[in-house]
Design a protein around this motif. Sequence first.
Motif, short mmCIF file in Angstrom:
data_model
loop_
_atom_site.label_atom_id
_atom_site.label_comp_id
_atom_site.label_asym_id
_atom_site.label_seq_id
_atom_site.Cartn_x
_atom_site.Cartn_y
_atom_site.Cartn_z
N ASP A 16 0.84 -1.21 0.00
CA ASP A 16 0.00 0.00 0.00
C ASP A 16 0.87 1.25 0.00
O ASP A 16 0.60 2.21 -0.73
N VAL A 17 1.91 1.25 0.83
CA VAL A 17 2.81 2.41 0.90
C VAL A 17 3.54 2.57 -0.42
O VAL A 17 3.74 3.70 -0.89
N GLU A 18 3.94 1.47 -1.05
CA GLU A 18 4.63 1.55 -2.33
C GLU A 18 3.74 2.13 -3.43
O GLU A 18 4.24 2.72 -4.38
N LYS A 19 2.42 1.99 -3.29
CA LYS A 19 1.51 2.58 -4.27
C LYS A 19 1.24 4.05 -3.97
O LYS A 19 1.21 4.89 -4.87
N ILE A 20 1.03 4.38 -2.68
CA ILE A 20 0.62 5.73 -2.29
C ILE A 20 1.78 6.72 -2.36
O ILE A 20 1.61 7.85 -2.83
N ALA A 21 2.96 6.33 -1.89
CA ALA A 21 4.09 7.27 -1.78
C ALA A 21 4.47 7.91 -3.12
O ALA A 21 4.65 9.13 -3.17
N PRO A 22 4.61 7.19 -4.22
CA PRO A 22 4.98 7.84 -5.47
C PRO A 22 3.87 8.78 -5.99
O PRO A 22 4.16 9.85 -6.52
N LYS A 23 2.62 8.40 -5.79
CA LYS A 23 1.52 9.20 -6.30
C LYS A 23 1.34 10.49 -5.52
O LYS A 23 1.27 11.58 -6.09
N GLY A 26 5.48 11.94 -4.25
CA GLY A 26 6.55 12.04 -5.25
C GLY A 26 7.81 11.28 -4.87
O GLY A 26 8.89 11.58 -5.39
N ILE A 27 7.72 10.32 -3.98
CA ILE A 27 8.88 9.50 -3.60
C ILE A 27 9.03 8.42 -4.67
O ILE A 27 8.06 7.76 -5.03
N THR A 28 10.24 8.23 -5.16
CA THR A 28 10.45 7.23 -6.21
C THR A 28 10.09 5.85 -5.69
O THR A 28 10.40 5.49 -4.55
N ALA A 29 9.45 5.07 -6.54
CA ALA A 29 8.95 3.76 -6.15
C ALA A 29 10.08 2.82 -5.73
O ALA A 29 9.89 1.95 -4.88
N MET A 30 11.26 3.00 -6.31
CA MET A 30 12.40 2.11 -6.00
C MET A 30 12.93 2.33 -4.58
O MET A 30 13.49 1.42 -3.98
N SER A 31 12.76 3.54 -4.06
CA SER A 31 13.36 3.85 -2.76
C SER A 31 12.37 3.79 -1.61
O SER A 31 12.75 4.00 -0.46
N VAL A 32 11.10 3.51 -1.88
CA VAL A 32 10.08 3.50 -0.83
C VAL A 32 10.43 2.50 0.27
O VAL A 32 10.37 2.81 1.46
N LYS A 33 10.80 1.29 -0.12
CA LYS A 33 11.09 0.24 0.86
C LYS A 33 12.28 0.64 1.75
O LYS A 33 12.22 0.46 2.97
#
Length: 190
Positions: A16-23, A26-33
């Motif tokens: 869920d965080v990996e979906k919400i954070a980039p949208k 603006g956090i890049t999806a690769m660095s969310v984890k």
Amino acid sequence: MMEIFFETKDVFQLKDVEKIAPKEKGITAMSVKEVLQSLVDDGMVDTDRIGTSNYFWAFPSKALHARKRKLEALETQLAESSRRKESLQQSIEKSKIGRQDTAERAALIKELAALRRKNEQLKAEIGKYKECDPDVVEEIRQANKVAKEAANRWTDNIFAVKSWAKRKFGFEENRIDKSFGIPEDFDYID
């Protein structure tokens, strides 16, 4: 990333965080984890494993309480340091009392320095006579006794090897002495 948790006040799974954070942020999806893991490591985001899923959450009240505790700890530390500084200042002031530079004080300091030099001279002189000290003499006697016993033990070992060589190889004693550099007057120490 923290704003996601604070604004929604909700519990999320990693996906869920990996979906919400980039949208939304603006956090890049690769660095969310990695960002989420660093927040967990810093204690800013809580995590728990329930069944096979990992859940993440952070509430503004927890962050506020953490900052308040940190502030209280720092204030306590500041107060303690201030008390200690004041105590040391008072100690310095007390130490200065009676230490004013007077002629009598200067004379006493000079006398103290002279007595310390004399003490060092006397210690050096005692060191010169140390070998006459009964305890030192007794230690030397004991060391000599141990050395004499060791020398006699090795002499005994050499005689045993010479005897073995004579029996085993039929050598003459003079030949063995000459071959191994054993002097003719070689014997036990009395």
